[in-house]
Scaffold this motif. Structure first.
Motif, PDB file in Angstrom:
ATOM      1  N   LEU A 175      72.477 -69.937 -55.644  1.00  0.00           N
ATOM      2  CA  LEU A 175      71.806 -68.646 -55.595  1.00  0.00           C
ATOM      3  C   LEU A 175      70.291 -68.803 -55.667  1.00  0.00           C
ATOM      4  CD1 LEU A 175      71.948 -65.516 -55.812  1.00  0.00           C
ATOM      5  CD2 LEU A 175      72.066 -65.823 -58.285  1.00  0.00           C
ATOM      6  N   ASP A 176      69.577 -68.129 -54.768  1.00  0.00           N
ATOM      7  CA  ASP A 176      68.116 -68.122 -54.784  1.00  0.00           C
ATOM      8  C   ASP A 176      67.651 -66.984 -55.688  1.00  0.00           C
ATOM      9  OD1 ASP A 176      65.414 -68.201 -54.364  1.00  0.00           O
ATOM     10  OD2 ASP A 176      65.496 -67.553 -52.262  1.00  0.00           O
ATOM     11  N   SER A 177      67.356 -67.317 -56.933  1.00  0.00           N
ATOM     12  CA  SER A 177      67.000 -66.286 -57.911  1.00  0.00           C
ATOM     13  C   SER A 177      65.585 -65.750 -57.708  1.00  0.00           C
ATOM     14  CB  SER A 177      67.139 -66.835 -59.333  1.00  0.00           C
ATOM     15  OG  SER A 177      66.317 -67.970 -59.519  1.00  0.00           O
ATOM     16  N   SER A 178      64.821 -66.337 -56.778  1.00  0.00           N
ATOM     17  CA  SER A 178      63.473 -65.822 -56.504  1.00  0.00           C
ATOM     18  C   SER A 178      63.503 -64.600 -55.600  1.00  0.00           C
ATOM     19  CB  SER A 178      62.606 -66.910 -55.854  1.00  0.00           C
ATOM     20  OG  SER A 178      63.081 -67.245 -54.558  1.00  0.00           O
ATOM     21  N   ALA A 179      64.617 -64.346 -54.929  1.00  0.00           N
ATOM     22  CA  ALA A 179      64.743 -63.170 -54.063  1.00  0.00           C
ATOM     23  C   ALA A 179      64.886 -61.915 -54.923  1.00  0.00           C
ATOM     24  CB  ALA A 179      65.953 -63.317 -53.151  1.00  0.00           C
ATOM     25  N   ALA A 180      64.307 -60.814 -54.453  1.00  0.00           N
ATOM     26  CA  ALA A 180      64.445 -59.552 -55.188  1.00  0.00           C
ATOM     27  C   ALA A 180      65.887 -59.066 -55.168  1.00  0.00           C
ATOM     28  CB  ALA A 180      63.525 -58.498 -54.594  1.00  0.00           C
ATOM     29  N   GLY A 181      66.558 -59.281 -54.052  1.00  0.00           N
ATOM     30  CA  GLY A 181      67.942 -58.860 -53.940  1.00  0.00           C
ATOM     31  C   GLY A 181      68.644 -59.578 -52.805  1.00  0.00           C
ATOM     32  N   THR A 182      69.884 -59.951 -53.033  1.00  0.00           N
ATOM     33  CA  THR A 182      70.694 -60.602 -52.007  1.00  0.00           C
ATOM     34  C   THR A 182      72.018 -59.866 -51.901  1.00  0.00           C
ATOM     35  OG1 THR A 182      69.702 -62.771 -52.515  1.00  0.00           O
ATOM     36  CG2 THR A 182      71.764 -62.761 -51.265  1.00  0.00           C
ATOM     37  N   ILE A 183      72.417 -59.554 -50.677  1.00  0.00           N
ATOM     38  CA  ILE A 183      73.672 -58.871 -50.411  1.00  0.00           C
ATOM     39  C   ILE A 183      74.526 -59.810 -49.558  1.00  0.00           C
ATOM     40  CG2 ILE A 183      74.734 -56.747 -49.596  1.00  0.00           C
ATOM     41  CD1 ILE A 183      72.457 -56.317 -51.645  1.00  0.00           C
ATOM     42  N   TRP A 184      75.671 -60.214 -50.090  1.00  0.00           N
ATOM     43  CA  TRP A 184      76.502 -61.141 -49.333  1.00  0.00           C
ATOM     44  C   TRP A 184      77.313 -60.410 -48.279  1.00  0.00           C
ATOM     45  CZ3 TRP A 184      74.640 -62.577 -53.950  1.00  0.00           C
ATOM     46  CH2 TRP A 184      74.136 -63.883 -54.029  1.00  0.00           C
ATOM     47  N   VAL A 185      77.303 -60.975 -47.064  1.00  0.00           N
ATOM     48  CA  VAL A 185      77.941 -60.333 -45.918  1.00  0.00           C
ATOM     49  C   VAL A 185      78.766 -61.353 -45.143  1.00  0.00           C
ATOM     50  CG1 VAL A 185      76.096 -58.622 -45.684  1.00  0.00           C
ATOM     51  CG2 VAL A 185      75.952 -60.763 -44.406  1.00  0.00           C
ATOM     52  N   GLN A 186      79.638 -60.814 -44.309  1.00  0.00           N
ATOM     53  CA  GLN A 186      80.451 -61.641 -43.422  1.00  0.00           C
ATOM     54  C   GLN A 186      80.733 -60.847 -42.160  1.00  0.00           C
ATOM     55  OE1 GLN A 186      81.228 -64.730 -43.436  1.00  0.00           O
ATOM     56  NE2 GLN A 186      83.410 -65.174 -43.290  1.00  0.00           N
ATOM     57  N   ARG A 187      80.678 -61.509 -41.009  1.00  0.00           N
ATOM     58  CA  ARG A 187      81.005 -60.825 -39.758  1.00  0.00           C
ATOM     59  C   ARG A 187      82.492 -60.483 -39.716  1.00  0.00           C
ATOM     60  NH1 ARG A 187      76.795 -60.555 -36.458  1.00  0.00           N
ATOM     61  NH2 ARG A 187      75.164 -62.140 -36.623  1.00  0.00           N
ATOM     62  N   VAL A 188      82.799 -59.273 -39.266  1.00  0.00           N
ATOM     63  CA  VAL A 188      84.192 -58.825 -39.173  1.00  0.00           C
ATOM     64  C   VAL A 188      84.430 -58.213 -37.793  1.00  0.00           C
ATOM     65  CG1 VAL A 188      84.444 -58.408 -41.648  1.00  0.00           C
ATOM     66  CG2 VAL A 188      83.610 -56.565 -40.169  1.00  0.00           C
ATOM     67  N   ASP A 189      85.687 -58.230 -37.382  1.00  0.00           N
ATOM     68  CA  ASP A 189      86.044 -57.671 -36.079  1.00  0.00           C
ATOM     69  C   ASP A 189      85.988 -56.141 -36.084  1.00  0.00           C
ATOM     70  OD1 ASP A 189      86.474 -60.206 -35.010  1.00  0.00           O
ATOM     71  OD2 ASP A 189      88.586 -60.223 -35.615  1.00  0.00           O
ATOM     72  N   ASP A 190      86.424 -55.535 -37.193  1.00  0.00           N
ATOM     73  CA  ASP A 190      86.439 -54.075 -37.298  1.00  0.00           C
ATOM     74  C   ASP A 190      85.641 -53.661 -38.536  1.00  0.00           C
ATOM     75  OD1 ASP A 190      86.911 -51.384 -37.283  1.00  0.00           O
ATOM     76  OD2 ASP A 190      89.027 -51.536 -37.860  1.00  0.00           O
ATOM     77  N   PRO A 191      84.390 -53.233 -38.368  1.00  0.00           N
ATOM     78  CA  PRO A 191      83.560 -52.901 -39.523  1.00  0.00           C
ATOM     79  C   PRO A 191      83.815 -51.514 -40.119  1.00  0.00           C
ATOM     80  CG  PRO A 191      82.290 -52.688 -37.506  1.00  0.00           C
ATOM     81  CD  PRO A 191      83.632 -53.202 -37.099  1.00  0.00           C
ATOM     82  N   LYS A 192      84.661 -50.696 -39.512  1.00  0.00           N
ATOM     83  CA  LYS A 192      84.818 -49.314 -39.968  1.00  0.00           C
ATOM     84  C   LYS A 192      85.260 -49.174 -41.422  1.00  0.00           C
ATOM     85  CE  LYS A 192      85.683 -47.238 -35.425  1.00  0.00           C
ATOM     86  NZ  LYS A 192      86.653 -46.512 -34.575  1.00  0.00           N
ATOM     87  N   PRO A 193      86.108 -50.073 -41.956  1.00  0.00           N
ATOM     88  CA  PRO A 193      86.534 -49.886 -43.357  1.00  0.00           C
ATOM     89  C   PRO A 193      85.515 -50.355 -44.391  1.00  0.00           C
ATOM     90  CG  PRO A 193      88.182 -51.094 -42.053  1.00  0.00           C
ATOM     91  CD  PRO A 193      86.906 -51.087 -41.290  1.00  0.00           C
ATOM     92  N   PHE A 194      84.355 -50.892 -43.951  1.00  0.00           N
ATOM     93  CA  PHE A 194      83.438 -51.548 -44.872  1.00  0.00           C
ATOM     94  C   PHE A 194      82.066 -50.874 -44.886  1.00  0.00           C
ATOM     95  CE2 PHE A 194      86.249 -54.742 -42.926  1.00  0.00           C
ATOM     96  CZ  PHE A 194      86.897 -55.210 -44.055  1.00  0.00           C
ATOM     97  N   GLY A 195      81.301 -51.178 -45.914  1.00  0.00           N
ATOM     98  CA  GLY A 195      79.868 -50.968 -45.846  1.00  0.00           C
ATOM     99  C   GLY A 195      79.267 -52.106 -45.036  1.00  0.00           C
ATOM    100  N   VAL A 196      78.287 -51.798 -44.195  1.00  0.00           N
ATOM    101  CA  VAL A 196      77.672 -52.827 -43.356  1.00  0.00           C
ATOM    102  C   VAL A 196      76.155 -52.775 -43.495  1.00  0.00           C
ATOM    103  CG1 VAL A 196      79.573 -52.754 -41.684  1.00  0.00           C
ATOM    104  CG2 VAL A 196      77.542 -51.335 -41.308  1.00  0.00           C
ATOM    105  N   VAL A 197      75.496 -53.855 -43.041  1.00  0.00           N
ATOM    106  CA  VAL A 197      74.037 -53.907 -43.051  1.00  0.00           C
ATOM    107  C   VAL A 197      73.519 -54.170 -41.640  1.00  0.00           C
ATOM    108  CG1 VAL A 197      73.991 -54.762 -45.426  1.00  0.00           C
ATOM    109  CG2 VAL A 197      73.905 -56.403 -43.537  1.00  0.00           C
TER     110      VAL A 197
END
Length: 336
Positions: free
Chosen positions: A119-141
């Motif tokens: 983890l890079d603790s110098s970042a103000a914020g990190t949001i972990w993400v993963q590419r998905v085939d169908d993004p409708k059920p998720f929050g996305v960035v």
């Protein structure tokens, strides 16, 4: 560093297994999902974890003691908070407001991951993400040309991005997060009828907080039976790659074959059977005259004279039937 673990949901998609225990305490490769999650986050933090705060429903004293022990297993203090109404992700995290200070990781307890990073603790914020085939059920960035997050969209009906938020977040300033979550509740700001963490993230971004995406090698969901069985499969492979011993010395294997990867807990008895690949057998379980593959068999369960695959069998359950793809809850018996 602190870890905040919201896990108050009822786990309806995992019934009957969540009728007796909360979903995050269902075992994956011999350990509860939430324990695997906490241990994996502690490994990538790069600094000691001081506290693990669990946000739960009224699960009872036994569950609470188990959670405190999980925190203590990574050298941290365990704290218990309650979310008595399911009012959204922001509301759940804010239930632990007394622990929202300093650098912290928020990790929702229905997901596991495989990652090779610190983890890079110098970042103000990190949001972990993963590419998905169908993004409708998720929050996305959405990202800009610099790879920074520009937008958070909760369960988009129209395509805006395929980078799904996997439910793990790092915040350098937990007190700032607490203020933004409180602002949503004080002003009754909801999205799709609930107080959403993504709204707080959007407000923080608009005030100048730079959020960057974190990537994991693999994202493993535990949302329903089939997903949990698959996660058990992949996690067993992961542990095998790490060279971990998965068979307890107290297990008794007689006239049987184990096809790895297989987790075999303490006091397990296997007789005249073929077990594996991708099977987890909980402590004191008993398999005789059977073929078991790609399944989770929990503590003190019995599988006798049958074939079982792609199944979850609960604690103290008994299966002695024709071949099945099963989801059998605790203390149930299936015979033919």
């Amino acid at each position: 560093m602190k870890i905040i673990v919201p896990m108050a949901g009822m786990g309806k998609r995992m019934r009957p297994h969540t009728l007796t225990v909360p979903k995050p305490l269902i075992p994956i490769a011999g350990k509860p999902i939430v324990q695997r999650l906490v241990e994996d986050i502690a490994k990538v933090c790069g600094e000691p974890v001081d506290e693990v705060a669990f946000i739960i429903g009224r699960f009872g004293e036994t569950v609470e003691k188990s959670l405190v022990q999980i925190a203590e297993s990574v050298g941290a203090k365990g704290s218990i908070y309650y979310q008595d109404e399911p009012l959204g992700t922001a509301h759940a995290i804010l239930a632990a407001k007394d622990s929202l200070s300093g650098p912290l990781v928020v990790a929702f307890a229905d997901t596991l991951f495989k990652a090779d990073f610190t983890l890079d603790s110098s970042a103000a914020g990190t949001i972990w993400v993963q590419r998905v085939d169908d993004p409708k059920p998720f929050g996305v960035v959405k990202l800009d040309e610099n790879g920074e997050i520009t937008d958070f969209v909760e369960k988009p009906e129209e395509f805006v991005s395929d980078l799904a938020i996997i439910g793990i977040y790092y915040f350098q300033d937990g007190a700032y997060l607490r203020e933004e979550l409180q602002f949503l509740l004080d002003n009754n700001i909801k999205d799709k009828g609930e107080f959403q963490l993504t709204n707080a993230l959007e407000n923080m971004k608009n005030k100048g907080t730079v959020f960057v995406p974190g990537r994991v090698t693999e994202w493993l969901d535990c949302g329903n039976k089939d997903a949990t069985v698959y996660t058990n499969q992949r996690y067993l492979e992961y542990l095998q790659e790490r060279g971990e011993n998965l068979v307890a010395e107290s297990a008794k294997v007689t006239n049987s074959v184990l096809i790895p990867p297989v987790y075999v807990g303490e006091g397990v008895i296997i007789t005249d059977s073929v077990v594996g690949p991708h099977v987890s057998l909980g402590n004191q379980s008993n398999v005789r005259g059977s073929v078991v593959s790609n399944s989770i068999v929990q503590q003190s369960a019995t599988v006798a004279h049958t074939t079982v695959t792609n199944s979850m069998i609960g604690n103290f359950a008994t299966v002695a039937s024709t071949p099945k793809d099963l989801s059998l809850g605790d203390y149930n018996t299936l015979r033919v």
